[in-house]
Structure formats: structure tokens, C-alpha cells
Write an enzyme that holds these catalytic residues in place. Structure first.
Site, PDB file in Angstrom:
ATOM      1  N   PRO A 147     -33.327  51.267 -31.438  1.00  0.00           N
ATOM      2  CA  PRO A 147     -31.941  51.333 -30.974  1.00  0.00           C
ATOM      3  C   PRO A 147     -30.901  50.938 -32.021  1.00  0.00           C
ATOM      4  O   PRO A 147     -29.966  51.702 -32.282  1.00  0.00           O
ATOM      5  CB  PRO A 147     -31.934  50.379 -29.781  1.00  0.00           C
ATOM      6  CG  PRO A 147     -33.350  50.360 -29.306  1.00  0.00           C
ATOM      7  CD  PRO A 147     -34.191  50.503 -30.528  1.00  0.00           C
ATOM      8  N   LYS A 168     -22.561  56.583 -28.706  1.00  0.00           N
ATOM      9  CA  LYS A 168     -23.172  56.425 -27.385  1.00  0.00           C
ATOM     10  C   LYS A 168     -24.652  56.120 -27.566  1.00  0.00           C
ATOM     11  O   LYS A 168     -25.443  56.979 -27.946  1.00  0.00           O
ATOM     12  CB  LYS A 168     -23.012  57.705 -26.555  1.00  0.00           C
ATOM     13  CG  LYS A 168     -23.141  57.384 -25.090  1.00  0.00           C
ATOM     14  CD  LYS A 168     -24.088  58.179 -24.253  1.00  0.00           C
ATOM     15  CE  LYS A 168     -25.454  58.510 -24.525  1.00  0.00           C
ATOM     16  NZ  LYS A 168     -26.456  57.730 -23.772  1.00  0.00           N
ATOM     17  N   GLY A 226     -31.199  67.943 -28.138  1.00  0.00           N
ATOM     18  CA  GLY A 226     -30.565  68.389 -29.384  1.00  0.00           C
ATOM     19  C   GLY A 226     -30.013  69.804 -29.254  1.00  0.00           C
ATOM     20  O   GLY A 226     -28.909  70.110 -29.724  1.00  0.00           O
ATOM     21  N   GLU A 243     -31.133  64.980 -35.916  1.00  0.00           N
ATOM     22  CA  GLU A 243     -32.449  64.461 -36.313  1.00  0.00           C
ATOM     23  C   GLU A 243     -33.285  64.478 -35.048  1.00  0.00           C
ATOM     24  O   GLU A 243     -33.067  63.683 -34.145  1.00  0.00           O
ATOM     25  CB  GLU A 243     -32.297  63.054 -36.893  1.00  0.00           C
ATOM     26  CG  GLU A 243     -33.498  62.650 -37.722  1.00  0.00           C
ATOM     27  CD  GLU A 243     -34.513  61.869 -36.920  1.00  0.00           C
ATOM     28  OE1 GLU A 243     -35.448  62.526 -36.382  1.00  0.00           O
ATOM     29  OE2 GLU A 243     -34.399  60.646 -36.825  1.00  0.00           O
ATOM     30  N   CYS A 277     -40.133  59.050 -34.253  1.00  0.00           N
ATOM     31  CA  CYS A 277     -39.946  60.482 -34.518  1.00  0.00           C
ATOM     32  C   CYS A 277     -40.835  60.951 -35.664  1.00  0.00           C
ATOM     33  O   CYS A 277     -41.255  62.100 -35.677  1.00  0.00           O
ATOM     34  CB  CYS A 277     -38.492  60.805 -34.791  1.00  0.00           C
ATOM     35  SG  CYS A 277     -37.703  59.677 -35.928  1.00  0.00           S
ATOM     36  N   GLU A 378     -44.670  67.245 -29.046  1.00  0.00           N
ATOM     37  CA  GLU A 378     -44.450  65.843 -29.365  1.00  0.00           C
ATOM     38  C   GLU A 378     -44.792  64.973 -28.146  1.00  0.00           C
ATOM     39  O   GLU A 378     -44.223  65.157 -27.070  1.00  0.00           O
ATOM     40  CB  GLU A 378     -42.981  65.633 -29.755  1.00  0.00           C
ATOM     41  CG  GLU A 378     -42.698  64.233 -30.248  1.00  0.00           C
ATOM     42  CD  GLU A 378     -41.259  64.058 -30.735  1.00  0.00           C
ATOM     43  OE1 GLU A 378     -40.339  64.559 -30.078  1.00  0.00           O
ATOM     44  OE2 GLU A 378     -41.086  63.398 -31.776  1.00  0.00           O
TER      45      GLU A 378
HETATM   46  P1  NDP Z   1     -33.030  62.366 -25.465  1.00  0.00           P
HETATM   47  O1  NDP Z   1     -33.061  63.286 -26.609  1.00  0.00           O
HETATM   48  O2  NDP Z   1     -32.638  62.934 -24.150  1.00  0.00           O
HETATM   49  O3  NDP Z   1     -32.054  61.116 -25.784  1.00  0.00           O
HETATM   50  C1  NDP Z   1     -31.392  60.904 -27.006  1.00  0.00           C
HETATM   51  C2  NDP Z   1     -29.936  60.551 -26.750  1.00  0.00           C
HETATM   52  O4  NDP Z   1     -29.257  61.672 -26.183  1.00  0.00           O
HETATM   53  C3  NDP Z   1     -29.756  59.410 -25.757  1.00  0.00           C
HETATM   54  O5  NDP Z   1     -28.640  58.621 -26.127  1.00  0.00           O
HETATM   55  C4  NDP Z   1     -29.472  60.168 -24.482  1.00  0.00           C
HETATM   56  O6  NDP Z   1     -28.821  59.403 -23.523  1.00  0.00           O
HETATM   57  C5  NDP Z   1     -28.591  61.290 -24.983  1.00  0.00           C
HETATM   58  N1  NDP Z   1     -28.468  62.427 -24.094  1.00  0.00           N
HETATM   59  C6  NDP Z   1     -29.246  62.794 -23.044  1.00  0.00           C
HETATM   60  N2  NDP Z   1     -28.798  63.944 -22.479  1.00  0.00           N
HETATM   61  C7  NDP Z   1     -27.697  64.314 -23.180  1.00  0.00           C
HETATM   62  C8  NDP Z   1     -26.802  65.421 -23.109  1.00  0.00           C
HETATM   63  N3  NDP Z   1     -26.936  66.380 -22.198  1.00  0.00           N
HETATM   64  N4  NDP Z   1     -25.806  65.493 -24.002  1.00  0.00           N
HETATM   65  C9  NDP Z   1     -25.660  64.558 -24.953  1.00  0.00           C
HETATM   66  N5  NDP Z   1     -26.478  63.479 -25.072  1.00  0.00           N
HETATM   67  C10 NDP Z   1     -27.486  63.360 -24.203  1.00  0.00           C
HETATM   68  O7  NDP Z   1     -34.390  61.628 -25.399  1.00  0.00           O
HETATM   69  P2  NDP Z   1     -35.236  61.184 -24.107  1.00  0.00           P
HETATM   70  O8  NDP Z   1     -34.981  59.755 -23.907  1.00  0.00           O
HETATM   71  O9  NDP Z   1     -35.058  62.046 -22.933  1.00  0.00           O
HETATM   72  O10 NDP Z   1     -36.683  61.463 -24.659  1.00  0.00           O
HETATM   73  C11 NDP Z   1     -37.230  62.760 -24.560  1.00  0.00           C
HETATM   74  C12 NDP Z   1     -38.107  63.032 -25.730  1.00  0.00           C
HETATM   75  O11 NDP Z   1     -37.307  63.169 -26.903  1.00  0.00           O
HETATM   76  C13 NDP Z   1     -39.077  61.930 -26.073  1.00  0.00           C
HETATM   77  O12 NDP Z   1     -40.188  61.944 -25.267  1.00  0.00           O
HETATM   78  C14 NDP Z   1     -39.354  62.248 -27.491  1.00  0.00           C
HETATM   79  O13 NDP Z   1     -40.299  63.273 -27.546  1.00  0.00           O
HETATM   80  C15 NDP Z   1     -38.029  62.728 -28.006  1.00  0.00           C
HETATM   81  N6  NDP Z   1     -37.248  61.685 -28.692  1.00  0.00           N
HETATM   82  C16 NDP Z   1     -37.154  61.732 -30.038  1.00  0.00           C
HETATM   83  C17 NDP Z   1     -36.468  60.760 -30.716  1.00  0.00           C
HETATM   84  C18 NDP Z   1     -36.369  60.764 -32.191  1.00  0.00           C
HETATM   85  O14 NDP Z   1     -36.256  59.709 -32.790  1.00  0.00           O
HETATM   86  N7  NDP Z   1     -36.324  61.912 -32.834  1.00  0.00           N
HETATM   87  C19 NDP Z   1     -35.864  59.628 -30.029  1.00  0.00           C
HETATM   88  C20 NDP Z   1     -35.945  59.701 -28.594  1.00  0.00           C
HETATM   89  C21 NDP Z   1     -36.636  60.696 -27.982  1.00  0.00           C
HETATM   90  P3  NDP Z   1     -29.672  58.655 -22.397  1.00  0.00           P
HETATM   91  O15 NDP Z   1     -30.826  57.980 -23.068  1.00  0.00           O
HETATM   92  O16 NDP Z   1     -28.689  57.702 -21.896  1.00  0.00           O
HETATM   93  O17 NDP Z   1     -30.105  59.712 -21.445  1.00  0.00           O
END
Ligand code: NDP
Length: 483
Positions: A147, A168, A226, A243, A277, A378
Site C-alpha cells: 500500500p 486514491k 486497468g 502498471e 505483481c 495471474e
Molecule cells: P484492482 O485492480 O481492482 O484495484 C486496484 C485499484 O483500482 C484499487 O485502488 C481499486 O480500488 C481501484 N479500482 C477498482 N475499480 C476501479 C474502477 N472502476 N476505476 C478506477 N479504479 C478502480 O485490484 P483488485 O483488488 O480487484 O484485485 C484484482 C486482481 O488484480 C488481483 O487478484 C491481482 O491479480 C491484480 N492486482 C494486481 C496488482 C499489481 O500490483 N499489479 C495489485 C492489485 C491487484 P478498491 O481497492 O477500493 O476497489
């Protein structure tokens, strides 16, 4: 944190914060709304226009970022505790995240006065100055796995460049970012320059991505989200840095030091519960050493201490949420149905600290084929797939047989093999006889569906600056329409 003040969300609503290791709700965070995002973007724009940061001496920005880093170091133990409770990661790994965050800020503190433009003579007796300017108001959306640390990959270069930020954090892990925003303010980042708005993806993330006054949007998270973010940005015709995830190969050749390679393979996948990731989630192991290597890897996986994350002995904590645990466990079930062999791991016995929270053991799936879903998708948990190869060409082809291209590793004592891997692996990062370190001095980011643009290094500043060309006539203006 909007415009230098801790404010209530416009709706007054809050979101519960769960400790992933126990399931206990131990805090509430504000549930930001589209109005809160708008308020924060307006504050960011006002501060950017006022120039308190955007036109401050770069050396001053550097000093403030250095003070911010110092504050993070001073509060390191409290921040690590908060990160552990919020994310479920072991306290030792949370401490590494916090020290890493200070290092990121220190690096960009030093870089602040090193961001230069260019000058050149150009034809027509003109002289050009190419000025590097802060890009403006930057929206940043960050994930729950690292985080504060991955958040700092975003906000530190943006602040270094003179931008104003609206960040955010993930609704699952917002606490350290809120704390950091207060430390930034106390360190001298002017009000309105570093705004943090908590909230869900739908209520706060999407409005930030869609906002018409956000000049640059930087996102770290999953590919599904993304893609949504990129669609929103396409409608605004504004630049975006992504990313996204990976399915990173980690290749073990038959001439590798097997002790080190098995240690690196375990660290590559199991660090941070595999919620990483760049996790080395696809092991490719050469036939001649396959049995010996896999046996050693299983020994190592079984020896990892999966303990409550605040326990100093803990080497692996809890997964972030019940939903994520279901996803990880579901993938392992699918892998077994498709023909993979479960060598160790899976769900823990329902006893002791495993009776509450979201736990999964370090898991090794062998006999995995390229067509299996667990080879392609993933998982983002403590699950490694193992696939056997014979020829070097086959290893490279298997490594590249995925839509992702974030990171890769290769273990070998041959310089030729190492060089070949560093050239032919389709990925933004390659570790040779190493896995996982991501020093801030060098860029991090992906190719293919893993995203574009770079965090870290001087390259991250490219995302947060624009070039302005100024052409100076060195001789009187030559009238084209001569009359
Ligand atoms: P997300 O990609 O949904 O979350 C990443 C960020 O995007 C969070 O701050 C999330 O908010 C925000 N977000 C969610 N929906 C939207 C939207 N419609 N528009 C803009 N921002 C948004 O990750 P998840 O937590 O759902 O995880 C899903 C999968 O993504 C994981 O299982 C993993 O495979 C992958 N992932 C990859 C990461 C990396 O480092 N590359 C990190 C995290 C996840 P909020 O959490 O409040 O919903």
C-alpha cells in the site's frame, strides 16, 4: 486529506477496515464520493496554478521530500504496525516496505534539482530551449499489496516533478497512505499538493479516472480494472501510465546453483503471500535437475512459518480478503482438475490462528502445461506452477508464452545463457541469479499486457513532466510574403 485538511466525506459514509489475519474490524475510513474526488481535484488544480509547489525551487522541493522521508523513518515502527494490520503481511515485510518508502522519497528528493531541459541550435538561425514542465494535476490509483511502498512509486516522482496529486488508495488498505499525507503536510508539502481520497473503486477510483481536469492518470492494479481506467482516459484523450499484473517466468537451468536457485524461487513466489505483481509464479525447470530441484523447493515451501503477521517469527501472513482467498483457492482447484499435481500447500487445517482470517499455505503445483489456466492467468497468491523443459529454446518460448510481460528470472552459471535470457525474455525486468529486488534507482514496469510507462528511476519523471519547445529567432524575422 483534501487541501491540507482532514475532512469528512461529503456523504458522511465510512468503510470498515478488516484485519485480514483475524477478520476483526478495527477501524473505519471515509467512503469518498465523486464529489470528494471533484473537491480534491479542484484543490490540486488551485495549488498547481498558485505555484506554491509547481513553481517552487526544485532544490526546495528536494528538501521537503527529504524531510518527508525523515518523518517516514521516524514513524517507521508505527507505520509498519499499521501496514501489517491493514494488509496481513508479516511485520518484517511491512518494515521493509516502510524503509523502502523512505528510500524512494530520498531518491526523488535528490533528483528534484536534476530534472533538466535541453537547448540546441536549429536550422534557420534559431535557438531552441526545450523546457521540462510539471504535467499538472495527477490522479493516482494504487493497490492493496504494497500500500505505501507502491504508492510512493507514484507520489514521490510526481511531487519531485512539481505536480499536484490526488491519490486514491485501495479501499482495503488506506491507513498508511492517510498517515503519509499528514506527514507530507507537516514536512512542508503545501496544502492542496498531496490529496488522498479513500473510497471504493466505483465511487472514488472511477470518478478520478474520468475526471476532465486530471492531466495524467497513473494506475497500479489488475488488468481488468486497468482496461476500464484506460477506456475512461481515452474518452478524455489524456495520458495514462499503467502498471498491471504479470505471470512472470522464473527459469532454472541445469547449471544453476540449486541451493541458491531454490531459495530464490521460493522467495520469488512466496514473498508478500505471493500478492506481488512481479511474483515468479511460473517456474520453468530443466529436465536434468527437475526432480532434485522440485524436492528442495517443496522442503523450503513447507518450512515457511505461516504465522500471525505481528508475530516476529512470521514469514507469511494472511491473504488480503475472503474474496481473494476464494479466488486463489479456486485457481488451485482448477489447476488440479486440469492435470497439475499438488505437491504441497493448499488450505491450512482449521485450527489455531487459522480458524479466523484468510489463510492459505505456500503451494507448489507441478506438471503444469502451457495450456493450463494456472500457467496463463495471474493467481496473485502463494501458488507456484512448475513446468519441465529440455532445450534452452523451449525455455525461452515457454517463458514468453503469456500475454503478460512484467518480470522474469533466470538462474544459470553460464554468461551466454544469462545474456540470451536478458535479451530474449519479453519483459520489463529481468533478474539474473536473483529475484524480487526493485531498487528505486532503476525503472520498473511492463511490456505486453502488463502495462506501459515506468515507475522508479529517472524514467518515472517522464510520466509527470511535459516538454515545451521554445524557439528563439537569432536574426531578424524573415518575411515569407516579402512585399
Ligand atoms: P484492482 O485492480 O481492482 O484495484 C486496484 C485499484 O483500482 C484499487 O485502488 C481499486 O480500488 C481501484 N479500482 C477498482 N475499480 C476501479 C474502477 N472502476 N476505476 C478506477 N479504479 C478502480 O485490484 P483488485 O483488488 O480487484 O484485485 C484484482 C486482481 O488484480 C488481483 O487478484 C491481482 O491479480 C491484480 N492486482 C494486481 C496488482 C499489481 O500490483 N499489479 C495489485 C492489485 C491487484 P478498491 O481497492 O477500493 O476497489
Amino acid at each position: 486529506m483534501i487541501d491540507g485538511r482532514v475532512v469528512s466525506p461529503s456523504t458522511g459514509a465510512t468503510l470498515p477496515v478488516e484485519d485480514p489475519a483475524t477478520g476483526e474490524i478495527f477501524a473505519q475510513i471515509p467512503a469518498g464520493s465523486p464529489e470528494d474526488i471533484d473537491r480534491a481535484v479542484r484543490a490540486a488544480r488551485a495549488s498547481f496554478t498558485a505555484g506554491t509547489w509547481s513553481r517552487a525551487d526544485p532544490a526546495h522541493r528536494g528538501r521537503v521530500l527529504w524531510a518527508f522521508a525523515r518523518a517516514i523513518r521516524d514513524e517507521a515502527e508505527a507505520l509498519a504496525w499499521l501496514e501489517t494490520r491493514d494488509s496481513g503481511k508479516p511485520i518484517a515485510e511491512a518494515r521493509a516496505d516502510i524503509v523502502g518508502t523512505a528510500e524512494i522519497l530520498e531518491y526523488y528528493a535528490g533528483l528534484a534539482s536534476q530534472v533538466f531541459g535541453q537547448t540546441t541550435r536549429v536550422p534557420g538561425n534559431s535557438f531552441a530551449t526545450v523546457i521540462r514542465e510539471p504535467a499538472g494535476v495527477v490522479g493516482q490509483i494504487t493497490p492493496w499489496n504494497f500500500p505505501l511502498y507502491v504508492g510512493a512509486w507514484k507520489f514521490a516522482p510526481a511531487l519531485c516533478s512539481g505536480c499536484s496529486v490526488v491519490l486514491k488508495p485501495s479501499e482495503l488498505t488506506s491507513l498508511t497512505m492517510l498517515a503519509a499525507a499528514e506527514l507530507a503536510l507537516a514536512a512542508g508539502v503545501p496544502p492542496g499538493v498531496f490529496n488522498v481520497v479513500c473510497g471504493t473503486g466505483a465511487e472514488a477510483g472511477a470518478p478520478l479516472a474520468e475526471h476532465r481536469d486530471v492531466d495524467v492518470l497513473a494506475f497500479t492494479g489488475g488488468a481488468v480494472t486497468g482496461r476500464k481506467v484506460l477506456h475512461a482516459r481515452a474518452d478524455r484523450l489524456r495520458p495514462t501510465q499503467l502498471e498491471l499484473g504479470g505471470k512472470s517466468p522464473n527459469i532454472v537451468f541445469d547449471d544453476a546453483d540449486l541451493e541458491r536457485a531454490s531459495a530464490g524461487a521460493a522467495f520469488g513466489i512466496f514473498y508478500n503471500q505471493g500478492e506481488n505483481c512481479n511474483a515468479g509464479s511460473r517456474l520453468l525447470v530443466q529436465a536434468g535437475i527437475y526432480e532434485r530441484f522440485v524436492a528442495r523447493l517443496v522442503e523450503r515451501a513447507q518450512a515457511i512459518r505461516v504465522l500471525p503477521p505481528l508475530d516476529e517469527r512470521s514469514q507469511m501472513g494472511a491473504l488480503i480478503s475472503a474474496a481473494h482467498l476464494r479466488k486463489v483457492a479456486g485457481y488451485v482447484d482448477v489447476g488440479i482438475l486440469e492435470g497439475a499435481t499438488l505437491l504441497c500447500g493448499g488450505p491450512p487445517p482449521a485450527e489455531g490462528h487459522f480458524t479466523r482470517g484468510h489463510w492459505y499455505l505456500p503451494t507448489v503445483l507441478a506438471d503444469v502445461k502451457p495450456e493450463h489456466r494456472v500457467f496463463q492467468e495471474e493467481i496473485f497468491g502463494p501458488v507456484v506452477t512448475v513446468t519441465k523443459f529440455t532445450e534452452d529454446d523451449e525455455a525461452i518460448a515457454l517463458a514468453n508464452a503469456t500475454e503478460f510481460g512484467l518480470a522474469a528470472g533466470a538462474w544459470t552459471s553460464s554468461v551466454q545463457r544469462a545474456l540470451r535470457c536478458s535479451q530474449e525474455l519479453q519483459s520489463g525486468y529481468v533478474w539474473i541469479n536473483n529475484y524480487n529486488p526493485t531498487p528505486v534507482e532503476v525503472p520498473f514496469g511492463g511490456v505486453k499486457s502488463s502495462g506501459f510507462g515506468r515507475d522508479c528511476g529517472p524514467q518515472a519523471v517522464d510520466t509527470y513532466t511535459t516538454w515545451k519547445t521554445v524557439l528563439w529567432a537569432l536574426s531578424p524575422f524573415d518575411d515569407w510574403y516579402k512585399q
